[in-house]
Design a protein around this motif. Structure first.
Motif, mmCIF file in Angstrom:
data_model
loop_
_atom_site.group_PDB
_atom_site.id
_atom_site.type_symbol
_atom_site.label_atom_id
_atom_site.label_comp_id
_atom_site.label_asym_id
_atom_site.label_seq_id
_atom_site.Cartn_x
_atom_site.Cartn_y
_atom_site.Cartn_z
ATOM 1 N N PHE A 43 -3.341 38.409 -33.445
ATOM 2 C CA PHE A 43 -3.712 37.174 -32.793
ATOM 3 C C PHE A 43 -3.638 37.292 -31.277
ATOM 4 O O PHE A 43 -4.515 36.831 -30.541
ATOM 5 C CB PHE A 43 -2.771 36.089 -33.297
ATOM 6 N N ILE A 44 -2.579 37.972 -30.803
ATOM 7 C CA ILE A 44 -2.370 38.032 -29.358
ATOM 8 C C ILE A 44 -3.184 39.136 -28.711
ATOM 9 O O ILE A 44 -3.092 39.382 -27.519
ATOM 10 C CB ILE A 44 -0.884 38.237 -28.998
ATOM 11 N N PRO B 127 -6.877 39.809 -28.869
ATOM 12 C CA PRO B 127 -8.169 39.410 -29.415
ATOM 13 C C PRO B 127 -9.259 40.467 -29.265
ATOM 14 O O PRO B 127 -10.284 40.369 -29.919
ATOM 15 C CB PRO B 127 -8.536 38.155 -28.626
ATOM 16 N N ILE C 179 1.422 40.503 -47.346
ATOM 17 C CA ILE C 179 0.142 40.311 -46.656
ATOM 18 C C ILE C 179 0.112 38.925 -46.018
ATOM 19 O O ILE C 179 -0.265 38.760 -44.854
ATOM 20 C CB ILE C 179 -1.031 40.458 -47.649
ATOM 21 N N TYR C 180 0.558 37.939 -46.777
ATOM 22 C CA TYR C 180 0.546 36.577 -46.252
ATOM 23 C C TYR C 180 1.496 36.453 -45.064
ATOM 24 O O TYR C 180 1.163 35.867 -44.038
ATOM 25 C CB TYR C 180 0.951 35.595 -47.363
ATOM 26 N N ASP C 181 2.670 37.038 -45.212
ATOM 27 C CA ASP C 181 3.682 36.943 -44.175
ATOM 28 C C ASP C 181 3.209 37.611 -42.877
ATOM 29 O O ASP C 181 3.368 37.063 -41.784
ATOM 30 C CB ASP C 181 4.971 37.602 -44.684
ATOM 31 N N GLY D 198 0.041 38.276 -41.974
ATOM 32 C CA GLY D 198 -1.145 37.628 -41.427
ATOM 33 C C GLY D 198 -0.852 36.252 -40.869
ATOM 34 O O GLY D 198 -1.100 35.970 -39.700
ATOM 35 N N PHE D 199 -0.295 35.389 -41.713
ATOM 36 C CA PHE D 199 -0.131 33.999 -41.301
ATOM 37 C C PHE D 199 1.244 33.716 -40.716
ATOM 38 O O PHE D 199 1.418 32.783 -39.946
ATOM 39 C CB PHE D 199 -0.377 33.065 -42.483
ATOM 40 N N GLY D 200 2.252 34.506 -41.103
ATOM 41 C CA GLY D 200 3.595 34.248 -40.603
ATOM 42 C C GLY D 200 3.813 34.892 -39.249
ATOM 43 O O GLY D 200 4.523 34.359 -38.415
ATOM 44 N N GLN D 201 3.228 36.066 -39.034
ATOM 45 C CA GLN D 201 3.499 36.789 -37.792
ATOM 46 C C GLN D 201 2.244 37.114 -36.997
ATOM 47 O O GLN D 201 2.310 37.855 -36.018
ATOM 48 C CB GLN D 201 4.267 38.071 -38.106
ATOM 49 N N PHE D 202 1.115 36.620 -37.434
ATOM 50 C CA PHE D 202 -0.131 36.766 -36.687
ATOM 51 C C PHE D 202 -0.586 38.220 -36.554
ATOM 52 O O PHE D 202 -1.304 38.559 -35.630
ATOM 53 C CB PHE D 202 0.002 36.175 -35.258
ATOM 54 N N ARG D 203 -0.145 39.110 -37.446
ATOM 55 C CA ARG D 203 -0.525 40.521 -37.326
ATOM 56 C C ARG D 203 -1.636 40.849 -38.332
ATOM 57 O O ARG D 203 -1.379 41.386 -39.408
ATOM 58 C CB ARG D 203 0.698 41.405 -37.582
ATOM 59 N N PHE D 204 -2.862 40.539 -37.953
ATOM 60 C CA PHE D 204 -3.970 40.669 -38.904
ATOM 61 C C PHE D 204 -4.252 42.117 -39.287
ATOM 62 O O PHE D 204 -4.580 42.418 -40.433
ATOM 63 C CB PHE D 204 -5.229 40.037 -38.334
ATOM 64 N N GLY E 7 -3.449 44.999 -47.334
ATOM 65 C CA GLY E 7 -4.442 44.550 -48.305
ATOM 66 C C GLY E 7 -5.163 45.721 -48.947
ATOM 67 O O GLY E 7 -5.342 45.767 -50.165
#
Lengths: 403, 295, 276
Positions: B41-42, B44, B250-252, B254-260, B267
């Motif tokens: 996320f950070i 881009p 994967i959820y943690d 991606g959505f928990g720590q913004f590390r896509f 995944g």
């Protein structure tokens, strides 16, 4: 919702202040407040804003906390962010670094919105790389220790004795037994785990990161705090590693837990119970002052917003002295608003104010969420018996290894 | 269908194929591509880094733990669920009184929404307020009960038990259906030959439900491997990663720590592990297939 | 039927009762907590039944939002069931009847898609929904649900259709019926149990789906029931009584549908999944 919007639009037209094409609609997202009745005040405040600003409509979406982070993230990623939203203090760094929100320095300077009106820690939490990314909306400190009066009286313990670490441990030991517990500890994966951990570290003069942004958890003050927390574990209900502040609440309410750390926000819940309770303002080693960890929310404007001007007017309105107190369930970040809010809604307003004034924010890092995750692991390590220095070493390895 | 009906083949297939291609393969392809970039996320502006992220994650101790956890979780749930499912199917096939009602009741856990089931079990396991500890204490089995989900030794097992409760009814119904198709004449003949219940089970019933068991195994494996709600609600992967499996990780990330980027790599790994697991099943099945194809 | 000695029968009855208890106990507790007044603290040891049962939690769970969420769930689930079952039936028919290598490969690929973890593909799908301007619409959820349920639905229907003798269609073809007519007049009516079984399966999966519903809807009037449960889970704690009451309310409709169709569901599986 629809109806209020229609009503507001109608006011806009009837006053004739704005032509139809000048109407803008801003989308505002907020964490869904749990205190009952609050959403009504919030709705009333929005209507008032729309009456004061006939050219602006506000579309409010409130989102329950467990899903708020994901929703904001997907929205920003998908190019569908709102115009303005509340942001948890701990997300500020990441949202600023990502360019998802815009700096507000110029607008704030122009409008005379400055640090003086807000709690210092709250204002600090919106500053990243010397720029201002949000206006403080609400705050709280996670270091009020609520206690069950009856249990303390029965054991003949003066609750004030728990403000020192030694006193707290002695009381906790004394109050444990016969299916009762002296103190509630929790270390599940959640931010409540981290704020309590930090509050103890701060109260011993420790810190999470140093000035250079490297891990400071191996400093003696921090390690001592960790050791101390671990030494309380025998007096806590079993299952610390999966317990949350929420699960401790049920034990406190049924009288089997003598003392628990919560923000001031816990007061309404306790007021609704039959329990006789009060609180002390945190705990520190003999001779030191308790310093809690700040929590709270800031309002920010999104880069993608086509209506930044309208969004800014909305932020100014929501953080104004006469409005701020009506639209929050934590404490208003506006100090003047907080004073009357606490007077009206909370027990012990002076003690709360004092605590708010010297609390410290959590690290302002764009990688905060990863740091937080590492700190949760640290808490779980010490509560399951790992040596505090070794656990801190491990945590610092992980934090400094983030790149 | 004849050769001339080709148009019909494509007409019938098109909607399903287009949907699966557009809404599953295309995004998955996006995720695979993303896994070769360092993105978060950070950050881009993603940078192509090839297998760099794979290498980093592969070298972390945590990765091994998640693979092991995922396999333990999947095989534990699948095995227990199918064994329990099979025996309760046998039981419900005995023409006992109240059987009709029981067949309906036993499916209830499977019908219950996953999040609801997880919340109930989290509460059942609560060390102080939960039904399980209260029961053990009142029986005198234990003085204080156990911190089921907070102890690294018991957390995974506890999560498996909850998932089995939720999932075994499905296996029961499938096995029940299979049992009803067991050739009665063969069974009667075996009884006349003096074969006891165990003999009949091994010689007649088991071979005739072989294929169903295999389908059941593969289906429940896939569903369990990707089963997110239960563990997320019970423990969020804790304590100390003891229950972190691929979907929660994967959820943690991606959505928990913004590390896509990291989430994408997990995944991709996740699919690889699952494919290997399924392939293993088929290999075992093939190697142990009896010479006589049909019972 | 085989006879059982009274002793065996007694033992089996005991086992059956044990099974019933294991299955029902968590439900019982869910109901018990849902009837507990908010003011009554949780007891230690846990009390099986509240001292002062009340319906207050149900009244508060059955708020206006609940009715909106409920309607959304019904619309989304029923549409998904209808579309998935139709598409799965068509695809499965082809998969069992067409003797083409490519079709076999496609089938394998479709079923393999079942292995993709939802959390790994959700952001790309979100971007597509956004680009198509479908966020906060029923369509986004229905599209996603149809897609994620299709692989298993096709698999179930395929097992069922594989049992139907091709001779019937061949006979119809001899009589001059085109392939479409053969499908609609011969195959379709015989598929009913398979359709019911697949439909119930899809309904149950869709009714409880959480992750997509969470991502694709943000406005309050588009949320579905499982997402709506979050209303009772705050930043600082859970309102258990209302949460359990709304859990009961969410579960009732599927349980009712299921009990109603249970015989046909089992019959459909019997016909479909068996004999490989």
């Amino acid at each position: 919702m629809k109806r209020t919007l229609l009503a507001a639009t109608a006011i806009g037209f009837s006053t004739g202040a704005a032509l139809a094409q000048d109407q803008v609609t801003i989308r505002f997202w907020d964490n869904q407040q749990t205190e009952s009745g609050l959403s009504e005040y919030q709705r009333a405040a929005v209507e008032r804003f729309e009456a004061e600003n006939p050219d602006i409509n506000v579309e409010v979406t409130t989102i329950p906390y467990p899903e708020y982070q994901q929703r904001l993230l997907t929205a920003v990623q998908g190019g569908n962010a709102p115009d303005v939203s509340s942001l948890d203090q701990i997300w500020m760094g990441a949202f600023a670094e990502a360019g998802a929100v815009v700096p507000l320095d110029e607008m704030a300077a122009e409008a005379n919105v400055s640090a003086d009106a807000f709690f210092p820690g709250a204002w600090e939490s919106a500053i990243y790389k010397d720029q201002l990314w949000g206006i403080p909306f609400n705050v709280d400190v996670w270091f009020f220790s609520f206690y069950n009066k009856a249990l303390f009286e029965e054991a003949g313990i003066d609750p004030q004795s728990t403000v020192t670490w030694e006193g707290l441990r002695a009381a906790a030991e004394e109050l444990t037994g016969d299916g009762r517990y002296g103190i509630g500890l929790f270390a599940h994966r959640g931010e409540d785990t981290v704020v309590v951990l930090n509050s103890f570290i701060f109260s011993n003069g420790g810190r999470v990161l140093n000035e250079e942004g490297s891990c400071a958890l191996t400093e003696p003050q921090a390690v001592e705090a960790l050791e101390y927390l671990a030494s309380l574990a025998p007096y806590a209900p079993q299952g610390i590693l999966n317990a949350s502040s929420g699960s401790m609440r049920e034990l406190f309410l049924n009288g089997s837990l003598a003392m628990e750390f919560w923000p001031a926000l816990e007061q309404p819940t306790l007021k609704n119970s039959d329990l006789d309770w009060d609180f002390v303002v945190g705990h520190a080693p003999e001779g030191k002052t308790p310093v809690g960890a700040y929590g709270g929310w800031n309002l920010a404007i999104y880069e993608s917003s086509p209506n930044k001007e309208a969004a800014w007017r909305f932020i100014q309105f929501m953080t104004r002295e006469d409005v701020n107190g009506d639209v929050v369930d934590l404490i208003p970040a506006n100090v003047a608003a907080a004073e009357s809010f606490l007077e009206e809604n909370r027990v012990g307003p002076d003690r709360i104010m004092e605590h708010l004034n010297n609390a410290k924010p959590r690290p302002l890092s764009p990688r905060y969420l990863e740091i937080s995750d590492i700190q949760v692991t640290l808490a779980q390590d010490i509560y399951s018996g790992m040596d505090a220095a070794e656990a801190a070493e491990k945590a610092c390895g992980a934090i400094d290894g983030l790149n | 269908m004849t050769k001339n009906d080709r148009w019909l083949v494509w007409l019938f297939l098109a909607p399903a194929v287009v949907l699966v291609a557009v809404l599953m393969y295309y995004p998955m392809l996006g995720t695979v591509i993303e896994s070769f970039y360092s993105t978060s996320f950070i950050n881009p502006d993603p940078k192509f880094v090839g297998l760099e992220v794979y290498r980093r994650i592969f070298s972390q101790q945590e990765f091994g733990q998640i693979v092991v956890n995922s396999l333990l979780w999947t095989m534990g749930v699948v095995l227990l669920q199918n064994v329990l499912g099979f025996f309760s199917a046998l039981l419900l096939n005995q023409h006992l009184p109240g059987q009709g009602l029981m067949r309906a009741l036993v499916l209830l856990p499977w019908v219950l929404p996953g999040v609801v089931a997880a919340i109930i079990w989290r509460f059942m396991y609560d060390p102080q307020l939960g039904l399980i500890n209260s029961f053990l204490i009142s029986l005198g089995v234990s003085d204080t009960g156990m911190a089921w989900l907070a102890d690294t030794d018991t957390a995974m097992l506890s999560a498996i038990v909850a998932a089995v409760w939720k999932g075994f009814p499905f296996s029961t119904v499938v096995f029940l259906a299979a049992l009803q198709n067991v050739d009665e004449e063969q069974v009667e003949a075996a009884i006349i030959d003096g074969a006891g219940p165990l003999r009949r089970l091994v010689d007649i019933v088991l071979p005739s439900i072989r294929e169903v068991a295999m389908i059941n195994l593969v289906l429940t494996t896939i569903l369990t491997f990707n089963y997110f709600d239960m563990i997320w609600v019970l423990t969020r992967g804790g304590p100390q990663n003891a229950t972190h499996i691929f979907p929660t990780k994967i959820y943690d990330l991606g959505f928990g720590q913004f590390r896509f980027g990291d989430a994408a790599v997990y995944g991709v790994f996740s699919i690889l592990v699952l494919v290997l697991l399924i392939a293993l099943y088929f290999a075992i099945q093939r190697s142990s297939r009896p010479r006589v194809a049909r019972a | 039927m085989r006879r059982q000695t009274p002793r065996t029968r007694f033992a089996l009855m005991g086992l059956q009762t044990g099974l019933a208890v294991i299955v029902l106990l968590p439900f019982f507790w869910m109901i018990s907590v849902s009837l507990k007044p908010a003011s009554e603290p949780f007891a230690i040891p846990a009390r099986l039944w509240p001292e002062d049962p009340t319906l207050a939690n149900y009244i508060s769970a059955f708020r206006p939002e609940f009715q909106v969420y409920f309607l959304n769930s019904v619309v989304v689930s029923l549409s998904t069931v209808a579309i998935t079952v139709t598409l799965a039936l068509l695809a499965a028919y082809v998969f069992t009847r067409a003797q083409m290598r490519i079709v076999g490969i496609i089938m394998l690929l479709v079923i393999l898609a079942q292995m993709f973890p939802a959390s790994a593909i959700i952001i790309p799908i979100y971007r597509m929904m956004r680009a198509a301007d479908l966020l906060n619409t029923y369509a986004s959820l229905i599209l996603a649900y149809v897609t994620i349920t299709l692989p298993v639905a096709i698999w179930m229907m395929r097992g069922f259709l594989a049992r139907l003798p091709v001779t019937l269609e061949e006979a119809a073809a001899m009589d001059g019926a085109g392939p479409l007519r053969a499908f609609f007049e011969i195959v379709l009516p015989l598929c009913r149990p398979g359709i019911v079984a697949t439909a119930v399966f899809v309904l149950i999966v869709t009714w409880q789906e959480f992750l997509f519903a969470l991502s694709f809807t943000s406005t309050r009037d588009m949320r579905t029931l499982p997402v709506g449960m979050n209303d009772f889970i705050g930043q600082y704690g859970i309102r258990y009584g209302e949460l359990m009451a709304s859990s009961v309310l969410i579960s009732l409709p599927v349980i009712a549908v299921f009990l109603f169709l249970q015989r046909q569901f089992v019959a459909g599986l019997t016909a479909g999944a068996v004999k490989g």
